[in-house]
Design a protein around this motif. Structure first.
Motif, PDB file in Angstrom:
ATOM      1  N   LYS A   1      29.322  24.829  34.001  1.00  0.00           N
ATOM      2  CA  LYS A   1      29.035  24.199  35.289  1.00  0.00           C
ATOM      3  C   LYS A   1      28.546  22.763  35.160  1.00  0.00           C
ATOM      4  CE  LYS A   1      26.385  24.697  39.582  1.00  0.00           C
ATOM      5  NZ  LYS A   1      25.972  23.283  39.583  1.00  0.00           N
ATOM      6  N   ALA A   2      27.593  22.524  34.265  1.00  0.00           N
ATOM      7  CA  ALA A   2      27.004  21.189  34.154  1.00  0.00           C
ATOM      8  C   ALA A   2      28.052  20.139  33.806  1.00  0.00           C
ATOM      9  CB  ALA A   2      25.884  21.197  33.108  1.00  0.00           C
ATOM     10  N   GLU A   3      28.949  20.465  32.874  1.00  0.00           N
ATOM     11  CA  GLU A   3      29.959  19.495  32.447  1.00  0.00           C
ATOM     12  C   GLU A   3      31.100  19.377  33.460  1.00  0.00           C
ATOM     13  OE1 GLU A   3      29.880  17.432  29.697  1.00  0.00           O
ATOM     14  OE2 GLU A   3      27.800  18.106  29.557  1.00  0.00           O
ATOM     15  N   ILE A   4      31.393  20.460  34.164  1.00  0.00           N
ATOM     16  CA  ILE A   4      32.367  20.384  35.253  1.00  0.00           C
ATOM     17  C   ILE A   4      31.834  19.451  36.348  1.00  0.00           C
ATOM     18  CG2 ILE A   4      33.415  21.677  37.160  1.00  0.00           C
ATOM     19  CD1 ILE A   4      34.873  22.170  34.585  1.00  0.00           C
ATOM     20  N   ASP A   5      30.537  19.568  36.623  1.00  0.00           N
ATOM     21  CA  ASP A   5      29.920  18.718  37.642  1.00  0.00           C
ATOM     22  C   ASP A   5      30.005  17.240  37.251  1.00  0.00           C
ATOM     23  OD1 ASP A   5      29.290  20.907  39.162  1.00  0.00           O
ATOM     24  OD2 ASP A   5      27.181  20.980  38.566  1.00  0.00           O
ATOM     25  N   LYS A   6      29.957  16.949  35.958  1.00  0.00           N
ATOM     26  CA  LYS A   6      30.072  15.568  35.494  1.00  0.00           C
ATOM     27  C   LYS A   6      31.493  15.038  35.619  1.00  0.00           C
ATOM     28  CE  LYS A   6      26.502  15.848  31.880  1.00  0.00           C
ATOM     29  NZ  LYS A   6      26.279  15.748  30.405  1.00  0.00           N
ATOM     30  N   THR A   7      32.443  15.945  35.699  1.00  0.00           N
ATOM     31  CA  THR A   7      33.861  15.571  35.625  1.00  0.00           C
ATOM     32  C   THR A   7      34.508  15.465  36.992  1.00  0.00           C
ATOM     33  OG1 THR A   7      33.973  16.736  33.504  1.00  0.00           O
ATOM     34  CG2 THR A   7      36.072  16.185  34.559  1.00  0.00           C
ATOM     35  N   LEU A   8      34.142  16.357  37.909  1.00  0.00           N
ATOM     36  CA  LEU A   8      34.792  16.429  39.215  1.00  0.00           C
ATOM     37  C   LEU A   8      34.017  15.673  40.283  1.00  0.00           C
ATOM     38  CD1 LEU A   8      35.934  20.162  39.402  1.00  0.00           C
ATOM     39  CD2 LEU A   8      37.394  18.159  39.149  1.00  0.00           C
ATOM     40  N   GLY A   9      34.736  15.270  41.324  1.00  0.00           N
ATOM     41  CA  GLY A   9      34.113  14.648  42.471  1.00  0.00           C
ATOM     42  C   GLY A   9      33.212  15.617  43.207  1.00  0.00           C
ATOM     43  N   LYS A  10      32.350  15.076  44.063  1.00  0.00           N
ATOM     44  CA  LYS A  10      31.390  15.897  44.779  1.00  0.00           C
ATOM     45  C   LYS A  10      32.085  16.899  45.707  1.00  0.00           C
ATOM     46  CE  LYS A  10      27.701  12.419  44.757  1.00  0.00           C
ATOM     47  NZ  LYS A  10      26.811  11.572  45.604  1.00  0.00           N
ATOM     48  N   GLY A  11      31.429  18.027  45.893  1.00  0.00           N
ATOM     49  CA  GLY A  11      31.924  19.025  46.831  1.00  0.00           C
ATOM     50  C   GLY A  11      33.184  19.728  46.388  1.00  0.00           C
ATOM     51  N   ALA A  12      33.433  19.793  45.075  1.00  0.00           N
ATOM     52  CA  ALA A  12      34.659  20.423  44.572  1.00  0.00           C
ATOM     53  C   ALA A  12      34.673  21.907  44.912  1.00  0.00           C
ATOM     54  CB  ALA A  12      34.780  20.238  43.070  1.00  0.00           C
ATOM     55  N   VAL A  13      35.825  22.403  45.353  1.00  0.00           N
ATOM     56  CA  VAL A  13      35.995  23.836  45.521  1.00  0.00           C
ATOM     57  C   VAL A  13      36.327  24.436  44.163  1.00  0.00           C
ATOM     58  CG1 VAL A  13      36.705  23.682  47.936  1.00  0.00           C
ATOM     59  CG2 VAL A  13      38.441  23.594  46.148  1.00  0.00           C
ATOM     60  N   ARG A  14      35.878  25.668  43.958  1.00  0.00           N
ATOM     61  CA  ARG A  14      36.059  26.322  42.657  1.00  0.00           C
ATOM     62  C   ARG A  14      36.673  27.693  42.876  1.00  0.00           C
ATOM     63  NH1 ARG A  14      31.299  23.818  39.148  1.00  0.00           N
ATOM     64  NH2 ARG A  14      30.854  22.070  40.502  1.00  0.00           N
ATOM     65  N   PHE A  15      37.728  27.958  42.136  1.00  0.00           N
ATOM     66  CA  PHE A  15      38.367  29.259  42.259  1.00  0.00           C
ATOM     67  C   PHE A  15      39.032  29.630  40.950  1.00  0.00           C
ATOM     68  CE2 PHE A  15      41.348  26.047  43.668  1.00  0.00           C
ATOM     69  CZ  PHE A  15      42.562  26.421  43.110  1.00  0.00           C
ATOM     70  N   SER A  16      39.372  30.902  40.837  1.00  0.00           N
ATOM     71  CA  SER A  16      40.023  31.412  39.635  1.00  0.00           C
ATOM     72  C   SER A  16      40.842  32.630  40.036  1.00  0.00           C
ATOM     73  CB  SER A  16      38.978  31.771  38.575  1.00  0.00           C
ATOM     74  OG  SER A  16      39.597  32.144  37.359  1.00  0.00           O
ATOM     75  N   ILE A  17      41.442  33.290  39.062  1.00  0.00           N
ATOM     76  CA  ILE A  17      42.209  34.505  39.318  1.00  0.00           C
ATOM     77  C   ILE A  17      41.842  35.536  38.260  1.00  0.00           C
ATOM     78  CG2 ILE A  17      44.202  33.653  37.997  1.00  0.00           C
ATOM     79  CD1 ILE A  17      45.991  35.209  40.019  1.00  0.00           C
ATOM     80  N   ILE A  18      41.679  36.786  38.686  1.00  0.00           N
ATOM     81  CA  ILE A  18      41.337  37.864  37.765  1.00  0.00           C
ATOM     82  C   ILE A  18      42.325  39.014  37.929  1.00  0.00           C
ATOM     83  CG2 ILE A  18      38.900  37.254  37.602  1.00  0.00           C
ATOM     84  CD1 ILE A  18      38.291  39.469  39.628  1.00  0.00           C
ATOM     85  N   ARG A  19      42.268  39.932  36.989  1.00  0.00           N
ATOM     86  CA  ARG A  19      43.252  41.007  36.930  1.00  0.00           C
ATOM     87  C   ARG A  19      42.575  42.265  36.405  1.00  0.00           C
ATOM     88  NH1 ARG A  19      48.479  40.512  32.869  1.00  0.00           N
ATOM     89  NH2 ARG A  19      49.801  42.164  33.752  1.00  0.00           N
ATOM     90  N   ASP A  20      43.128  43.415  36.696  1.00  0.00           N
ATOM     91  CA  ASP A  20      42.617  44.675  36.160  1.00  0.00           C
ATOM     92  C   ASP A  20      42.475  44.536  34.639  1.00  0.00           C
ATOM     93  OD1 ASP A  20      42.379  47.296  35.085  1.00  0.00           O
ATOM     94  OD2 ASP A  20      43.337  48.134  36.864  1.00  0.00           O
ATOM     95  N   PRO A  21      41.276  44.781  34.080  1.00  0.00           N
ATOM     96  CA  PRO A  21      41.063  44.609  32.635  1.00  0.00           C
ATOM     97  C   PRO A  21      42.026  45.400  31.756  1.00  0.00           C
ATOM     98  CG  PRO A  21      38.971  44.850  33.756  1.00  0.00           C
ATOM     99  CD  PRO A  21      40.036  45.135  34.784  1.00  0.00           C
ATOM    100  N   VAL A  22      42.504  46.537  32.232  1.00  0.00           N
ATOM    101  CA  VAL A  22      43.485  47.311  31.464  1.00  0.00           C
ATOM    102  C   VAL A  22      44.757  46.496  31.262  1.00  0.00           C
ATOM    103  CG1 VAL A  22      44.990  49.336  31.489  1.00  0.00           C
ATOM    104  CG2 VAL A  22      42.584  49.564  32.158  1.00  0.00           C
ATOM    105  N   ASN A  23      45.251  45.892  32.337  1.00  0.00           N
ATOM    106  CA  ASN A  23      46.471  45.084  32.248  1.00  0.00           C
ATOM    107  C   ASN A  23      46.251  43.796  31.469  1.00  0.00           C
ATOM    108  OD1 ASN A  23      46.762  46.248  35.517  1.00  0.00           O
ATOM    109  ND2 ASN A  23      48.174  46.868  33.912  1.00  0.00           N
ATOM    110  N   VAL A  24      45.049  43.219  31.607  1.00  0.00           N
ATOM    111  CA  VAL A  24      44.728  42.009  30.854  1.00  0.00           C
ATOM    112  C   VAL A  24      44.797  42.289  29.362  1.00  0.00           C
ATOM    113  CG1 VAL A  24      42.896  40.359  30.276  1.00  0.00           C
ATOM    114  CG2 VAL A  24      43.302  40.965  32.654  1.00  0.00           C
ATOM    115  N   PHE A  25      44.151  43.382  28.930  1.00  0.00           N
ATOM    116  CA  PHE A  25      44.085  43.631  27.493  1.00  0.00           C
ATOM    117  C   PHE A  25      45.445  44.023  26.934  1.00  0.00           C
ATOM    118  CE2 PHE A  25      42.926  45.283  23.409  1.00  0.00           C
ATOM    119  CZ  PHE A  25      41.847  44.493  23.042  1.00  0.00           C
ATOM    120  N   GLU A  26      46.216  44.802  27.691  1.00  0.00           N
ATOM    121  CA  GLU A  26      47.560  45.159  27.227  1.00  0.00           C
ATOM    122  C   GLU A  26      48.407  43.907  27.032  1.00  0.00           C
ATOM    123  OE1 GLU A  26      51.779  45.767  27.472  1.00  0.00           O
ATOM    124  OE2 GLU A  26      50.586  44.930  29.117  1.00  0.00           O
ATOM    125  N   SER A  27      48.340  42.985  27.987  1.00  0.00           N
ATOM    126  CA  SER A  27      49.087  41.738  27.884  1.00  0.00           C
ATOM    127  C   SER A  27      48.577  40.889  26.726  1.00  0.00           C
ATOM    128  CB  SER A  27      48.966  40.966  29.204  1.00  0.00           C
ATOM    129  OG  SER A  27      49.671  39.743  29.148  1.00  0.00           O
TER     130      SER A  27
END
Length: 392
Positions: free
Chosen positions: A143-169
């Protein structure tokens, strides 16, 4: 009567065992996976088809119709979660809107994966004092280094998946069977032994345990520290605006459109780097349970934000979501007709090249199609100091 009965049953369950009985009859979800938690263990229950029942009061709140266009963005690109499709969408979004994109040094495709993100990992297209609009390449969240890199008020998002499928892949992509000479089933007869064997080899981009939480910044030394893990989950919920769910990709993209306050066309994209179904491991329930128990930090992440995701869909409105998804799919087909000349099979993966994925052959004369199909090939020329119009 049915709604009253379901709500009654829900109220009688213990807090940690409550079933997330959210229905999407109008939203096209139909079946959903439901889990109960028991300490570090999680057991997948049978999928349920239920009526549209209000079991989460906050899920019925209406969304604010007013929003402002977002131009400062963190997309945390998680491994083996279908994140490349979203990554392409964000690159295209940034280039179309003349936003500055933080790129790894020396022409790399990702930032160093065994280290938390640092501002000094970014190729110096802009002066150190200036902020970028977008970070979206593979990295570990800091977080601290992302805050140094991005402009103010940045939206933050990601994508996740069922851990079973993640590990198989993960196991297939990194050719773990070729590295340690054991298949996935044998690995889970003694996962701790093989985990440390791979860790000592230092030959992988990320550890063979909890890869999603590792991307979110959890250290290997804390993989069994429940206090640290619970704290990390709370921080993620506080700091991230959206965690998309891979198995509900289209619905996730509609929520992303809402978050970015952008046009539907801005989130149209193709499924990138998807494997053939017949190359995916067939796993029995016992093996799936072992995977969930070994990757229990990832399982807690998935359960928590799976619930939050369904709440966000309910807030959006299931009927409205169904219509938006249908429109998104129609737009995707239009772009496919315009941009895709055919489909190739490509060998990928680490060490032994046996993982086959689908790759689109595109119309190279159409710039919009280039942005859709492979924007990463254009990004370095785009980010030259002359071509970038800095937005802040």
């Amino acid at each position: 009567m049915a709604a009253h009965l379901m709500a009654s049953c829900y109220n009688n369950l213990r807090y940690r065992q409550r079933l997330i009985l959210v229905a999407f009859c109008l939203g096209g979800f139909g079946l959903m996976s439901v889990y109960t938690s028991h300490g570090n263990k999680s057991v997948e229950r049978n999928s349920l088809l239920i009526g549209e029942v209000e079991v989460i009061a906050s899920a019925t709140k209406s969304t604010n119709s007013k929003c402002s266009h977002q131009k400062n963005i963190l997309f945390l690109k998680t491994h083996k979660c279908g994140s490349t499709s979203v990554y392409h969408t964000i690159l295209r979004y940034g280039m179309k809107k003349s936003l500055s994109i933080a790129l790894p040094k020396q022409g790399n495709r990702w930032f160093p994966k065994w280290m938390l993100f640092q501002r000094n990992m970014v190729a110096p297209f802009l002066p150190d004092k200036d902020r970028y609009n977008i970070v979206c390449h593979n990295t570990r969240y800091n977080k601290a280094e992302i805050d140094k890199t991005l402009g103010k008020g940045a939206v933050r998002f990601s994508i996740i998946r069922d851990p079973v499928n993640v590990f198989e892949s993960y196991y297939k992509y990194y050719k773990i069977e070729n590295r340690i000479r054991v298949n996935l089933t044998t690995f889970y007869e003694d996962p701790s032994h093989y985990f440390y064997l791979l860790l000592k080899s230092k030959s992988l981009d990320l550890p063979a345990r909890n890869p999603m939480m590792y991307d979110f910044g959890l250290e290997v030394s804390d993989f069994d520290n429940r206090t640290v893990i619970e704290g990390k989950l709370k921080s993620i919920e506080k700091e991230f605006d959206l965690l998309m769910i891979a198995k509900h990709f289209d619905e996730s993209m509609i929520l992303l459109q809402q978050l970015l306050c952008c046009a539907l066309n801005d989130v149209v994209g193709f499924k990138i780097n998807s494997r053939f179904d017949n190359l995916k491991e067939i796993m029995n329930d016992s093996l799936k349970q072992k995977i969930r128990e070994w990757n229990w930090a990832d399982q807690l992440l998935y359960e928590r934000f799976h619930r939050i995701f369904y709440t966000k869909v309910q807030r959006h409105g299931t009927s409205k979501m169904s219509k938006a998804v249908s429109q998104l799919q129609r737009e995707r087909e239009k772009y496919k007709a315009r941009c895709v000349d055919g489909i190739n099979v490509k060998n990928i993966g680490k060490k032994v090249k046996t993982a086959k994925i689908l790759v689109y052959k595109g119309n190279s004369s159409d710039h919009e199609c280039q942005l859709l199909l492979d924007p990463k090939e254009l990004i370095w020329n785009y980010m030259s100091p002359i071509s970038v119009k800095q937005s802040s």
